[in-house]
Design an enzyme around this catalytic site. Structure first.
Site, PDB file in Angstrom:
ATOM      1  N   GLU A 101       0.964  -1.161  -0.022  1.00  0.00           N
ATOM      2  CA  GLU A 101      -0.035  -0.097   0.056  1.00  0.00           C
ATOM      3  C   GLU A 101       0.844   1.267   0.044  1.00  0.00           C
ATOM      4  O   GLU A 101       0.405   2.227  -0.500  1.00  0.00           O
ATOM      5  CB  GLU A 101      -0.911   0.031   1.312  1.00  0.00           C
ATOM      6  CG  GLU A 101      -1.967  -1.149   1.180  1.00  0.00           C
ATOM      7  CD  GLU A 101      -3.120  -1.222   0.245  1.00  0.00           C
ATOM      8  OE1 GLU A 101      -3.274   0.025  -0.376  1.00  0.00           O
ATOM      9  OE2 GLU A 101      -3.510  -2.148  -0.388  1.00  0.00           O
ATOM     10  N   SER A 376     -42.716 -42.661  27.683  1.00  0.00           N
ATOM     11  CA  SER A 376     -42.236 -43.831  28.463  1.00  0.00           C
ATOM     12  C   SER A 376     -40.842 -43.640  28.767  1.00  0.00           C
ATOM     13  O   SER A 376     -40.353 -44.244  29.815  1.00  0.00           O
ATOM     14  CB  SER A 376     -42.310 -45.215  27.801  1.00  0.00           C
ATOM     15  OG  SER A 376     -43.603 -45.674  27.658  1.00  0.00           O
TER      16      SER A 376
END
Length: 645
Positions: A101, A376
């Protein structure tokens, strides 16, 4: 002679007069331009804040959520960002960023005149605004204080702002701010978030080729997105490596090795919670964290949350549930949802949680939020109450048509799943084959109020109605609390508290809390041991034999009336796992039973889980009686996919 000299002087004067006029014109132009430039300068300077007022706002911190092994489970954020200090950022990242950059970063004072001149020539040549020659400082102020519009006005402000920033902050601070602020694509702000997004690594652990790839992204995150455009991303990476080599930041050999490496990206995450493998768990966790620390701390404050989730078990849980749903669809069982939760029996750690078929489609967590009838699967608490009252496991009750008087005008005549009656049965066989009439008879003997009390002691927290039909699971519970109650059985009567968080730290690394497992003696261990031996027979010989694994295990099937819910909840000495199948709208499945696909799904998960959490047989407490070796009083049962329970 004098005339000749004058003529020469006149000639010189005539020659230099135009130059002198030109010089005066140029001087005038320079004055005008300088004056205009000065006016423009002072005009724009008035619109900018004084140097002492240029303060970069605090950066929002994402809150990383860690799995039990220290890996990143998820990241929660408004902006996915984990700021680092200058010293914490590797030199390779700093050098690669400068190479990509702003090669003259440490030489200019915010604006690089040479770069501006090159950009100006490029723009004149193209006839449009294509390059800006922005330094790292200019990019930083643009991201924080200005807009990204490509206008001359914004460019002037950007350059002047950069000069002011460089007058106040050091180069090191500017580079630190830049690397924490810049956008790297895929919801990653800052280099640390980028490292975790693309590679599931801390930035300090990145290799040179990975650094170069990330550093190349901010120029155009969409274009160089390695998930969408891997070739372009690779070319950009190699360009960064070339730049670093030319600037003598790395050697030719280092550059060549890095260029040859293929892209090794982590799987792309979805938008919700950073694409975690445990979205239901994370969503539930966040609600708890927001209540304790507030939404601001969770979404902006950078909390570090260390959880109990085991990533490997979570992956297996996801796969097992999907395989179970696929099998249900294949068998046309009309079961559209499922859930699974796995707990460490010793600590209460929630190791895996699947709250539904697809979190993207429905965020409702069926593990923690769904109140369903357990069928159950509730029967073990009736049998445990009987054992606690001194009734022996080989006690015989007759399975036959029976009518109970509920009150003076109401009767209740329960039926077995298959409509058959088996005659005299021991309690062992009654539980093993999940015989309804026998369980209700036993509930009548021990007292429904007492059974409710035992279930609450074990870990059921939902209200329970003390009615005769209690053994059939007519009161509703969540899969988490039912599985937690089964953990009490695995622990020989010691109740554990489910845990999802191990530790929480703030953004400065200070510890806010450390959680410790909570175990409490709740039920007599000798009687729990007897019940566990009975429940082992459910898996070995009874309704739950579809869940049989290569390790000692106990459990119970559960199927509600009209097949609206199907369960299998079971445990080894190390793990407690609950599985549920059904529909959110409570419509019946097509004859889906707990001993079928739920047991099958449980077995799929546990067969792999026990390789990581190997289990020995349940330890017999001192003084505990052995299970009587009475011959079976029940007739052979059909295959698990057709049995009751």
């Amino acid at each position: 002679m004098r005339r000749r000299k004058r003529s020469r002087a006149g000639k010189l004067s005539s020659v230099f007069r135009p130059l002198w006029i030109f010089a005066r014109i140029m001087a005038l132009l320079l004055l005008v331009v300088g004056g205009l430039g000065g006016a423009v300068f002072f005009y724009y300077m008035k619109t900018l804040p004084p140097v002492e007022e240029i303060i970069f706002p605090p950066m929002e911190h994402s809150s990383p959520i860690y799995a039990k092994d220290g890996s990143i489970l998820a990241s929660v954020y408004l902006e996915n960002r984990e700021p680092l200090s200058y010293e914490e950022i590797p030199d390779a990242v700093k050098l690669a960023t400068i190479a990509a950059e702003d090669a003259r970063f440490f030489l200019h004072r915010g604006v690089d005149v040479l770069s501006v001149f090159r950009a100006l020539l490029a723009n004149l040549k193209s006839g449009r605004f294509t390059q800006g020659g922005s330094t790292i400082t200019q990019q930083l102020v643009r991201n924080v204080f200005l807009t990204r519009k490509k206008t001359l006005d914004r460019k002037i402000r950007e350059m002047l702002f950069a000069l002011l920033v460089e007058g106040k902050y050091s180069k090191e601070k500017i580079l630190e701010l830049y690397l924490n602020q810049i956008y790297y694509g895929n919801q990653a702000y800052g280099i640390e978030a980028a490292a975790k997004t693309y590679f599931r690594k801390d930035v300090k652990n990145l290799t040179l080729d990975e650094v170069a790839l990330l550093v190349g992204l901010p120029r155009a995150p969409a274009i160089y997105d390695p998930y969408k455009n891997p070739d372009k991303a690779k070319r950009r990476r190699n360009y960064i490596l070339d730049r670093m080599e030319k600037l003598n930041f790395i050697s030719q050999q280092e550059s060549e090795i890095a260029r040859k490496r293929p892209l090794h990206l982590a799987p792309k995450r979805s938008a919700l919670f950073g694409g975690t493998s445990a979205p239901y768990f994370v969503a539930s966790l966040l609600e708890d964290m927001k209540e304790r620390y507030g939404g601001e701390a969770v979404y902006r404050g950078g909390l570090k949350i260390f959880t109990t989730i085991d990533p490997q078990l979570q992956e297996w849980a996801n796969e097992s549930i999907q395989e179970g749903l696929k099998e249900a669809d294949k068998q046309k069982r009309n079961a559209t949802q499922a859930a699974l939760v796995a707990l460490d029996a010793r600590t209460g750690y929630i190791l895996a949680m699947v709250g539904g078929k697809n979190f993207q489609e429905s965020q409702f967590n069926r593990v923690t939020q769904a109140k369903r009838q357990p069928g159950s699967a509730f029967k073990p608490f009736i049998y445990l109450t009987a054992l606690l009252q001194g009734l022996p496991p080989d006690m015989i009750l007759v399975d036959e048509p029976t009518t109970f008087w509920v009150d003076a005008s109401t009767t209740y005549s329960p039926e077995n799943y298959d409509g058959k009656f088996r005659g005299p049965l021991t309690l062992i066989d009654g539980l093993k084959y999940s015989v309804n009439v026998m369980a209700i008879k036993l509930n009548d003997i021990v007292g429904p109020e007492n059974a409710v009390q035992v279930a609450h002691l074990a870990g059921i927290e939902s209200p329970l109605e003390p009615v005769l039909s209690l053994p059939l699971g007519t009161s509703t519970v969540t899969p988490l609390e039912l599985t937690t109650a089964f953990c009490t059985l695995a622990n020989m009567g010691e109740r554990i508290r489910p845990m999802s968080v191990l530790k929480v730290e703030n953004d400065r690394g200070e510890t806010l809390e450390i959680a410790q497992p909570v175990r409490k003696k709740a039920i007599d261990e000798k009687m729990v041991y007897l019940l566990v031996q009975m429940m082992k027979k459910v898996v070995e010989e009874g309704t739950g034999r579809g869940a049989k694994i290569d390790a000692p295990a106990a459990g119970k099937t559960g199927t509600t009336s009209d097949y609206r819910d199907a369960w299998f909840v079971g445990f080894t000495s190390r793990l407690c796992v609950g599985v549920w199948f059904g529909n959110d709208d409570n419509t019946p499945t097509h004859h889906l039973q707990g001993g079928g696909i739920p047991a099958y799904t449980w077995r799929l998960f546990m067969s792999r889980a026990i390789t990581k959490y190997p289990s020995e047989d349940f330890i017999k407490p001192e003084g505990a009686p052995d299970l009587p070796r009475a011959p079976s009083t029940a007739s052979p049962e059909p295959e698990p996919s057709h049995i009751s329970g």
